[in-house]
Design a protein around this motif. Structure first.
Motif, PDB file in Angstrom:
ATOM      1  N   GLU A   2       0.800  -1.106  -0.033  1.00 55.64           N
ATOM      2  CA  GLU A   2       0.175  -0.090  -0.023  1.00 55.64           C
ATOM      3  C   GLU A   2       0.635   1.266   0.002  1.00 55.64           C
ATOM      4  O   GLU A   2       1.888   1.223   0.423  1.00 55.64           O
ATOM      5  N   TRP A   3       0.384   2.235  -0.619  1.00 58.44           N
ATOM      6  CA  TRP A   3       0.968   3.511  -0.477  1.00 58.44           C
ATOM      7  C   TRP A   3       0.345   4.481   0.258  1.00 58.44           C
ATOM      8  O   TRP A   3      -1.027   4.524   0.360  1.00 58.44           O
ATOM      9  N   ILE A   4       0.852   5.677   0.799  1.00 55.61           N
ATOM     10  CA  ILE A   4       0.158   6.926   1.404  1.00 55.61           C
ATOM     11  C   ILE A   4       0.863   8.060   1.134  1.00 55.61           C
ATOM     12  O   ILE A   4       2.051   8.185   1.050  1.00 55.61           O
ATOM     13  N   ARG A   5       0.059   9.162   0.671  1.00 57.03           N
ATOM     14  CA  ARG A   5       0.481  10.304   0.359  1.00 57.03           C
ATOM     15  C   ARG A   5      -0.212  11.326   1.281  1.00 57.03           C
ATOM     16  O   ARG A   5      -1.677  11.284   1.502  1.00 57.03           O
ATOM     17  N   VAL A   6       0.473  12.239   1.878  1.00 59.41           N
ATOM     18  CA  VAL A   6      -0.058  13.388   2.672  1.00 59.41           C
ATOM     19  C   VAL A   6      -0.552  14.520   1.791  1.00 59.41           C
ATOM     20  O   VAL A   6       0.281  14.806   0.759  1.00 59.41           O
ATOM     21  N   ASP A   7      -1.748  14.862   1.851  1.00 60.38           N
ATOM     22  CA  ASP A   7      -2.208  15.916   1.157  1.00 60.38           C
ATOM     23  C   ASP A   7      -2.834  16.821   2.058  1.00 60.38           C
ATOM     24  O   ASP A   7      -4.026  16.739   2.319  1.00 60.38           O
ATOM     25  N   GLY A   8      -2.177  17.942   2.627  1.00 57.28           N
ATOM     26  CA  GLY A   8      -2.574  18.856   3.452  1.00 57.28           C
ATOM     27  C   GLY A   8      -2.627  18.192   4.654  1.00 57.28           C
ATOM     28  O   GLY A   8      -1.764  17.664   5.281  1.00 57.28           O
ATOM     29  N   ASP A   9      -3.926  18.108   5.224  1.00 53.99           N
ATOM     30  CA  ASP A   9      -4.338  17.702   6.506  1.00 53.99           C
ATOM     31  C   ASP A   9      -4.868  16.199   6.456  1.00 53.99           C
ATOM     32  O   ASP A   9      -5.548  15.437   7.142  1.00 53.99           O
ATOM     33  N   THR A  10      -4.768  15.710   5.006  1.00 52.16           N
ATOM     34  CA  THR A  10      -5.232  14.378   4.669  1.00 52.16           C
ATOM     35  C   THR A  10      -4.545  13.631   4.346  1.00 52.16           C
ATOM     36  O   THR A  10      -3.496  13.822   3.588  1.00 52.16           O
ATOM     37  N   ALA A  11      -4.659  12.125   4.362  1.00 54.53           N
ATOM     38  CA  ALA A  11      -3.609  11.222   3.796  1.00 54.53           C
ATOM     39  C   ALA A  11      -4.566  10.307   2.818  1.00 54.53           C
ATOM     40  O   ALA A  11      -5.707   9.884   2.952  1.00 54.53           O
ATOM     41  N   VAL A  12      -4.009  10.198   1.751  1.00 57.57           N
ATOM     42  CA  VAL A  12      -4.667   9.403   0.446  1.00 57.57           C
ATOM     43  C   VAL A  12      -3.948   8.144   0.680  1.00 57.57           C
ATOM     44  O   VAL A  12      -2.650   8.101   0.615  1.00 57.57           O
ATOM     45  N   VAL A  13      -4.645   7.088   0.393  1.00 59.25           N
ATOM     46  CA  VAL A  13      -4.121   5.733   0.323  1.00 59.25           C
ATOM     47  C   VAL A  13      -4.590   4.923  -1.237  1.00 59.25           C
ATOM     48  O   VAL A  13      -5.688   5.059  -1.197  1.00 59.25           O
ATOM     49  N   GLY A  14      -3.355   4.144  -1.480  1.00 59.79           N
ATOM     50  CA  GLY A  14      -3.761   3.284  -2.680  1.00 59.79           C
ATOM     51  C   GLY A  14      -2.891   2.012  -2.381  1.00 59.79           C
ATOM     52  O   GLY A  14      -2.102   1.693  -1.645  1.00 59.79           O
ATOM     53  N   ILE A  15      -2.671   1.472  -3.766  1.00 61.01           N
ATOM     54  CA  ILE A  15      -1.813   0.404  -3.847  1.00 61.01           C
ATOM     55  C   ILE A  15      -0.702   0.615  -4.918  1.00 61.01           C
ATOM     56  O   ILE A  15      -0.954   1.597  -5.722  1.00 61.01           O
ATOM     57  N   SER A  16       0.251   0.097  -4.681  1.00 65.53           N
ATOM     58  CA  SER A  16       1.545   0.608  -5.342  1.00 65.53           C
ATOM     59  C   SER A  16       1.619  -0.117  -6.915  1.00 65.53           C
ATOM     60  O   SER A  16       0.681  -1.097  -7.206  1.00 65.53           O
ATOM     61  N   SER A  17       2.127   0.305  -7.987  1.00 61.19           N
ATOM     62  CA  SER A  17       2.062  -0.096  -9.456  1.00 61.19           C
ATOM     63  C   SER A  17       2.591  -1.250  -9.287  1.00 61.19           C
ATOM     64  O   SER A  17       2.089  -2.362 -10.050  1.00 61.19           O
ATOM     65  N   HIS A  18       3.638  -1.889  -8.276  1.00 64.03           N
ATOM     66  CA  HIS A  18       4.236  -3.304  -8.502  1.00 64.03           C
ATOM     67  C   HIS A  18       3.059  -4.204  -7.961  1.00 64.03           C
ATOM     68  O   HIS A  18       2.821  -5.363  -8.550  1.00 64.03           O
ATOM     69  N   ALA A  19       2.042  -3.811  -6.942  1.00 65.46           N
ATOM     70  CA  ALA A  19       1.000  -4.714  -6.658  1.00 65.46           C
ATOM     71  C   ALA A  19      -0.024  -4.700  -7.587  1.00 65.46           C
ATOM     72  O   ALA A  19      -0.503  -5.962  -7.926  1.00 65.46           O
ATOM     73  N   GLU A  20      -0.383  -3.500  -8.373  1.00 67.35           N
ATOM     74  CA  GLU A  20      -1.208  -3.630  -9.299  1.00 67.35           C
ATOM     75  C   GLU A  20      -1.075  -4.636 -10.383  1.00 67.35           C
ATOM     76  O   GLU A  20      -1.850  -5.378 -11.138  1.00 67.35           O
ATOM     77  N   LYS A  21       0.412  -4.478 -10.770  1.00 65.30           N
ATOM     78  CA  LYS A  21       0.664  -5.574 -11.878  1.00 65.30           C
ATOM     79  C   LYS A  21       0.765  -6.940 -11.608  1.00 65.30           C
ATOM     80  O   LYS A  21       0.466  -7.656 -12.402  1.00 65.30           O
ATOM     81  N   ALA A  22       0.960  -7.269 -10.179  1.00 69.19           N
ATOM     82  CA  ALA A  22       1.069  -8.508  -9.684  1.00 69.19           C
ATOM     83  C   ALA A  22      -0.366  -9.063  -9.704  1.00 69.19           C
ATOM     84  O   ALA A  22      -0.479 -10.275  -9.855  1.00 69.19           O
ATOM     85  N   LEU A  23      -1.190  -8.167  -9.374  1.00 68.52           N
ATOM     86  CA  LEU A  23      -2.681  -8.824  -9.234  1.00 68.52           C
ATOM     87  C   LEU A  23      -3.154  -8.960 -10.796  1.00 68.52           C
ATOM     88  O   LEU A  23      -4.201  -9.516 -10.913  1.00 68.52           O
ATOM     89  N   GLY A  24      -2.889  -8.233 -11.757  1.00 65.60           N
ATOM     90  CA  GLY A  24      -3.602  -8.188 -12.956  1.00 65.60           C
ATOM     91  C   GLY A  24      -4.905  -7.340 -13.068  1.00 65.60           C
ATOM     92  O   GLY A  24      -4.754  -6.513 -12.379  1.00 65.60           O
ATOM     93  N   ASP A  25      -5.592  -7.543 -13.919  1.00 65.59           N
ATOM     94  CA  ASP A  25      -6.745  -6.875 -14.443  1.00 65.59           C
ATOM     95  C   ASP A  25      -7.758  -6.750 -13.184  1.00 65.59           C
ATOM     96  O   ASP A  25      -8.222  -7.880 -12.755  1.00 65.59           O
ATOM     97  N   VAL A  26      -7.712  -5.780 -12.418  1.00 66.14           N
ATOM     98  CA  VAL A  26      -8.707  -5.538 -11.194  1.00 66.14           C
ATOM     99  C   VAL A  26     -10.053  -5.514 -11.628  1.00 66.14           C
ATOM    100  O   VAL A  26     -10.309  -4.672 -12.627  1.00 66.14           O
ATOM    101  N   VAL A  27     -11.146  -6.266 -10.968  1.00 68.34           N
ATOM    102  CA  VAL A  27     -12.324  -6.230 -11.402  1.00 68.34           C
ATOM    103  C   VAL A  27     -13.409  -5.912 -10.545  1.00 68.34           C
ATOM    104  O   VAL A  27     -14.643  -5.837 -10.962  1.00 68.34           O
ATOM    105  N   PHE A  28     -13.095  -5.528  -9.185  1.00 71.20           N
ATOM    106  CA  PHE A  28     -13.796  -5.261  -8.001  1.00 71.20           C
ATOM    107  C   PHE A  28     -12.930  -4.825  -6.767  1.00 71.20           C
ATOM    108  O   PHE A  28     -11.822  -5.408  -6.604  1.00 71.20           O
ATOM    109  N   VAL A  29     -13.431  -3.717  -6.247  1.00 69.24           N
ATOM    110  CA  VAL A  29     -12.833  -3.309  -5.129  1.00 69.24           C
ATOM    111  C   VAL A  29     -13.944  -3.199  -4.122  1.00 69.24           C
ATOM    112  O   VAL A  29     -14.946  -2.609  -4.345  1.00 69.24           O
ATOM    113  N   GLU A  30     -13.599  -3.490  -2.796  1.00 68.25           N
ATOM    114  CA  GLU A  30     -14.521  -3.267  -1.620  1.00 68.25           C
ATOM    115  C   GLU A  30     -13.843  -2.401  -0.817  1.00 68.25           C
ATOM    116  O   GLU A  30     -12.677  -2.843  -0.286  1.00 68.25           O
ATOM    117  N   LEU A  31     -14.477  -1.472  -0.321  1.00 70.50           N
ATOM    118  CA  LEU A  31     -13.769  -0.261   0.652  1.00 70.50           C
ATOM    119  C   LEU A  31     -14.768  -0.114   1.685  1.00 70.50           C
ATOM    120  O   LEU A  31     -15.877  -0.482   1.748  1.00 70.50           O
TER     121      LEU A  31
END
Length: 125
Positions: A11-40
């Motif tokens: 996972e990655w995190i980026r601080v944007d002002g007083d908020t933190a944005v979270v996602g997954i790395s390019s490495h993880a995305e490539k390892a997963l392959g085509d993403v078909v569903f995300v549960e948040l």
């Protein structure tokens, strides 16, 4: 916009002002392959660092997502419901998952910067 910091779970995190944005790395995305569903999680959910907060499902696997820092979920990327492929197309931009606030900024120091993450990936090969 500040730099990305990474977890060993990709996972990655980026601080944007007083908020933190979270996602997954390019490495993880490539390892997963085509993403078909995300549960948040729901907005308002409080997360502890390392706590699972959702899943990402691809044609290859289902993977849990882990909070890189503690905080309250103040936004989720609603676009991923109808366009989960955004995770593949732009994993460190439009493919973000959640925004946290407030969060433990001290935890960020324990996460890897880009150079350390690249070395971590190389060591894992």
């Amino acid at each position: 916009m500040s730099e990305l910091r990474y977890t060993q779970d990709h996972e990655w995190i980026r601080v944007d002002g007083d908020t933190a944005v979270v996602g997954i790395s390019s490495h993880a995305e490539k390892a997963l392959g085509d993403v078909v569903f995300v549960e948040l999680p729901e907005v308002g959910r409080k997360l502890d660092r390392g706590e699972p907060f959702g899943t990402v499902e691809s044609v290859k696997a289902v993977s849990e997502l882990f909070a890189p820092a503690s905080g309250e979920v103040i936004a989720v990327n609603e676009e991923l419901s109808s366009s989960p492929e955004l995770v593949n197309e732009d994993p460190t931009g439009d493919g973000w998952f959640i925004k946290l606030k407030p969060f433990d900024s001290g935890a960020l120091k324990e996460l890897m910067d880009q150079a350390a993450y690249d070395a971590f990936l190389k060591d894992a090969e």
